[in-house]
Design an enzyme around this catalytic site. Structure first.
Site, mmCIF file in Angstrom:
data_model
loop_
_atom_site.group_PDB
_atom_site.id
_atom_site.type_symbol
_atom_site.label_atom_id
_atom_site.label_comp_id
_atom_site.label_asym_id
_atom_site.label_seq_id
_atom_site.Cartn_x
_atom_site.Cartn_y
_atom_site.Cartn_z
ATOM 1 N N ARG A 1 105.547 62.963 51.014
ATOM 2 C CA ARG A 1 104.342 62.140 51.122
ATOM 3 C C ARG A 1 103.130 63.052 51.271
ATOM 4 O O ARG A 1 102.483 63.081 52.316
ATOM 5 C CB ARG A 1 104.494 61.182 52.295
ATOM 6 C CG ARG A 1 104.628 59.734 51.906
ATOM 7 C CD ARG A 1 105.969 59.235 51.653
ATOM 8 N NE ARG A 1 105.903 57.870 51.125
ATOM 9 C CZ ARG A 1 106.046 56.772 51.843
ATOM 10 N NH1 ARG A 1 106.281 56.854 53.130
ATOM 11 N NH2 ARG A 1 105.971 55.586 51.288
ATOM 12 N N GLN B 1 101.290 61.823 45.212
ATOM 13 C CA GLN B 1 101.066 60.372 45.323
ATOM 14 C C GLN B 1 101.459 59.604 44.064
ATOM 15 O O GLN B 1 102.004 58.513 44.147
ATOM 16 C CB GLN B 1 99.605 60.094 45.662
ATOM 17 C CG GLN B 1 99.393 60.052 47.166
ATOM 18 C CD GLN B 1 97.953 59.776 47.562
ATOM 19 O OE1 GLN B 1 97.116 59.460 46.717
ATOM 20 N NE2 GLN B 1 97.673 59.907 48.831
ATOM 21 N N ASP C 1 105.199 58.766 44.031
ATOM 22 C CA ASP C 1 105.744 58.192 45.254
ATOM 23 C C ASP C 1 106.326 56.796 44.991
ATOM 24 O O ASP C 1 105.640 55.777 45.110
ATOM 25 C CB ASP C 1 104.610 58.142 46.292
ATOM 26 C CG ASP C 1 105.066 57.643 47.638
ATOM 27 O OD1 ASP C 1 106.218 57.194 47.757
ATOM 28 O OD2 ASP C 1 104.253 57.696 48.574
ATOM 29 N N SER D 1 106.386 54.183 47.880
ATOM 30 C CA SER D 1 105.136 53.436 48.049
ATOM 31 C C SER D 1 104.968 52.382 46.960
ATOM 32 O O SER D 1 104.579 51.254 47.244
ATOM 33 C CB SER D 1 103.930 54.378 48.019
ATOM 34 O OG SER D 1 103.864 55.103 49.215
ATOM 35 N N TYR E 1 104.739 59.186 60.329
ATOM 36 C CA TYR E 1 105.625 58.021 60.405
ATOM 37 C C TYR E 1 105.758 57.562 61.852
ATOM 38 O O TYR E 1 105.426 58.285 62.790
ATOM 39 C CB TYR E 1 107.025 58.383 59.894
ATOM 40 C CG TYR E 1 107.111 58.510 58.400
ATOM 41 C CD1 TYR E 1 107.191 57.380 57.598
ATOM 42 C CD2 TYR E 1 107.146 59.759 57.791
ATOM 43 C CE1 TYR E 1 107.281 57.498 56.221
ATOM 44 C CE2 TYR E 1 107.244 59.882 56.415
ATOM 45 C CZ TYR E 1 107.312 58.744 55.635
ATOM 46 O OH TYR E 1 107.404 58.853 54.287
HETATM 47 N N1 LIG Z 1 101.207 60.013 49.883
HETATM 48 C C1 LIG Z 1 100.883 59.745 51.119
HETATM 49 O O1 LIG Z 1 100.166 60.468 51.750
HETATM 50 C C2 LIG Z 1 101.453 58.507 51.746
HETATM 51 C C3 LIG Z 1 102.054 57.561 50.929
HETATM 52 C C4 LIG Z 1 102.597 56.425 51.508
HETATM 53 C C5 LIG Z 1 102.547 56.243 52.884
HETATM 54 N N2 LIG Z 1 101.935 57.157 53.650
HETATM 55 C C6 LIG Z 1 101.876 56.998 55.100
HETATM 56 O O2 LIG Z 1 103.193 57.063 55.601
HETATM 57 C C7 LIG Z 1 103.302 56.239 56.745
HETATM 58 C C8 LIG Z 1 104.452 55.283 56.604
HETATM 59 O O3 LIG Z 1 104.256 54.362 55.532
HETATM 60 P P1 LIG Z 1 105.447 53.452 55.015
HETATM 61 O O4 LIG Z 1 104.907 52.191 54.509
HETATM 62 O O5 LIG Z 1 106.341 54.222 54.129
HETATM 63 O O6 LIG Z 1 106.220 53.177 56.375
HETATM 64 P P2 LIG Z 1 107.688 52.711 56.647
HETATM 65 O O7 LIG Z 1 108.215 51.883 55.523
HETATM 66 O O8 LIG Z 1 108.470 53.859 57.142
HETATM 67 O O9 LIG Z 1 107.426 51.716 57.907
HETATM 68 C C9 LIG Z 1 106.647 50.548 57.766
HETATM 69 C C10 LIG Z 1 105.738 50.422 58.963
HETATM 70 O O10 LIG Z 1 106.502 50.030 60.106
HETATM 71 C C11 LIG Z 1 105.847 50.546 61.230
HETATM 72 N N3 LIG Z 1 106.699 50.468 62.419
HETATM 73 C C12 LIG Z 1 107.762 51.230 62.745
HETATM 74 N N4 LIG Z 1 108.280 50.857 63.926
HETATM 75 C C13 LIG Z 1 107.531 49.802 64.349
HETATM 76 C C14 LIG Z 1 107.590 48.983 65.489
HETATM 77 N N5 LIG Z 1 108.478 49.176 66.436
HETATM 78 N N6 LIG Z 1 106.678 47.985 65.628
HETATM 79 C C15 LIG Z 1 105.744 47.786 64.654
HETATM 80 N N7 LIG Z 1 105.651 48.542 63.545
HETATM 81 C C16 LIG Z 1 106.528 49.538 63.394
HETATM 82 C C17 LIG Z 1 105.490 51.956 60.784
HETATM 83 O O11 LIG Z 1 104.498 52.529 61.605
HETATM 84 C C18 LIG Z 1 105.020 51.704 59.370
HETATM 85 O O12 LIG Z 1 103.625 51.505 59.296
HETATM 86 C C19 LIG Z 1 101.975 55.589 56.876
HETATM 87 O O13 LIG Z 1 101.214 56.399 57.748
HETATM 88 C C20 LIG Z 1 101.392 55.649 55.514
HETATM 89 O O14 LIG Z 1 99.995 55.565 55.511
HETATM 90 C C21 LIG Z 1 101.403 58.310 53.110
#
Ligand SMILES: NC(=O)c1ccc[n+]([C@@H]2O[C@H](COP(=O)([O-])OP(=O)(O)OC[C@H]3O[C@@H](n4cnc5c(N)ncnc54)[C@H](O)[C@@H]3O)[C@@H](O)[C@H]2O)c1
Length: 366
Positions: free
Chosen positions: A115, A120, A123, A126, A220
């Site tokens: 990530r 991006q 990904d 995402s 994360y």
């Molecule tokens: N290329 C990049 O830079 C990039 C791309 C995608 C996502 N991200 C980042 O990665 C992170 C994770 O994204 P994702 O969608 O893959 O996450 P994910 O699918 O791993 O999790 C989904 C969401 O669940 C939340 N979560 C976990 N435990 C929880 C709890 N107990 N109660 C409530 N919420 C809870 C997490 O904080 C997350 O936001 C984010 O910070 C996102 O912005 C970065």
């Protein structure tokens, strides 16, 4: 590119629009007959785009593209040295990884694309989470037997639906945005600090439970302790009870999904409420949710019930756009791995090495 053999998988790893890009990079593109049918893409569309379509495209393939990991019978046809590019989820049996190692296949897992900004466009986690979040919101809206927006009519005012989204990563933010567009009043909650601002930027209310954030490696979330989980559920209970629709998307990488909502919390919701658990396949955020299952949960204090919908391969429920996005991620990975008009992954590149599961008879990640 192969036809998917896993039941229920309607996506496909390459779409006709991207065949030309691969050909321009020096690849001959061969598509298995009927590969796109479940994503509403005909063999003719691939042919018109410059691919050839055959019943068995595998024996001479250098690179095999799919959404799901190839099944054993298909893998066995491949020559040593062939590369496969697909999702290859955590916990995939060590026997299968071993078979790939001994079969000398190079295996790349699309969920391991790091990530980082440079990756991006590759990904797939995402892009598919985006589809799942949208679909979850649309299912909630269609199962809810009421208006989402406020309606002010000559016959009186109908209040908007209240939607609560738990977990505001890629899927959750897309669910929030979609419900907002449909006019609902939306609240969101996440354990990461940055998520509150992201929830607000979608026009929703960010719930603050007054609990410490749970931020782990790479931005994360961390796993909750049992004590924190109980407290969080207690504090969330009134928000859940007030919601007409609840959409849960919470996940912690490499772990079972956290249990955010108990069966009692579901039973305390109003009759006719809808719960969509997009984490059902990884253990479920909602007690009682199972993938692909729709259950009616009796309300505790009233007649009527709450509908509980457990997501199963949700991106595949919108196969055409999900395939288009996934194929674009895949083609961008291939472009990264192409040098001098040939497929030559540079294993010193952190994206390439991060994605690699097996190579040259070695298992690089489990
Ligand atoms: N290329 C990049 O830079 C990039 C791309 C995608 C996502 N991200 C980042 O990665 C992170 C994770 O994204 P994702 O969608 O893959 O996450 P994910 O699918 O791993 O999790 C989904 C969401 O669940 C939340 N979560 C976990 N435990 C929880 C709890 N107990 N109660 C409530 N919420 C809870 C997490 O904080 C997350 O936001 C984010 O910070 C996102 O912005 C970065």
């Amino acid at each position: 590119m192969t036809r998917e053999s896993v039941p229920g998988e309607a996506r496909v790893a390459l779409v006709p629009e991207l065949v030309g890009k691969l050909r321009a990079a020096g690849y001959e593109v061969v598509v298995q007959t009927g590969a796109g049918a479940r994503a509403l893409i005909s063999d003719e569309a691939y042919r018109s785009a410059g691919a050839s379509v055959t019943v068995n495209p595998l024996e001479d393939a250098v690179l095999v593209l799919s959404v799901q990991p190839l099944e054993r019978e298909i893998r066995e046809v491949l020559r040593p040295g062939t590369t496969t590019l697909s999702f290859f989820p955590h916990g995939r049996s060590s026997a299968e990884t071993e078979a790939r190692r001994t079969g000398k296949l190079t295996t790349f897992g699309m969920e391991y694309v790091p990530r980082i900004s440079r990756a991006q466009s590759m990904d797939a986690l995402s892009s598919q989470a985006l589809v799942a979040g949208y679909r979850g919101a649309i299912v909630a809206a269609s199962r809810l037997r009421q208006f989402l927006p406020l309606n002010m009519t000559a016959a009186g005012t109908v209040p908007p639906a209240q939607v609560l989204v738990l977990g505001a990563g890629v899927a959750g933010l897309q669910a929030i945005a979609t419900c907002k567009r449909l006019g609902a009043v939306v609240k969101g909650y996440d354990v990461r600090v940055a998520a509150a601002e992201e929830i607000r930027s979608m026009g929703a209310v960010a719930i603050d439970l007054g609990l410490p954030s749970l931020e782990g490696a790479g931005g994360y979330a961390r796993e909750m302790t049992e004590e924190r989980a109980v407290l969080q559920r207690t504090l969330l209970a009134p928000h859940v009870a007030a919601a007409d629709a609840l959409i849960t998307t919470a996940a912690v990488p490499g772990r079972q999904a956290p249990l955010l909502v108990t069966a009692d919390m579901v039973a305390a919701m109003k009759p006719g409420s809808v719960v969509i658990d997009l984490a059902a396949e990884s253990g479920g955020n909602v007690e009682g949710a199972t993938p692909g299952n729709v259950a009616q949960i009796a309300c505790a204090s009233d007649t009527g019930s709450v509908l509980l919908w457990g997501g199963a391969n949700v991106p595949s429920q919108m196969p055409a756009p999900a395939s288009r996005l996934y194929a674009s991620n895949v083609v961008n990975v291939i472009m990264l791995m192409t040098r001098d008009d040939a497929f030559q992954p540079d294993f010193d590149d952190e994206i390439v090495s991060g994605m690699c599961v097996t190579h040259a008879g070695k298992v690089l990640r489990q």
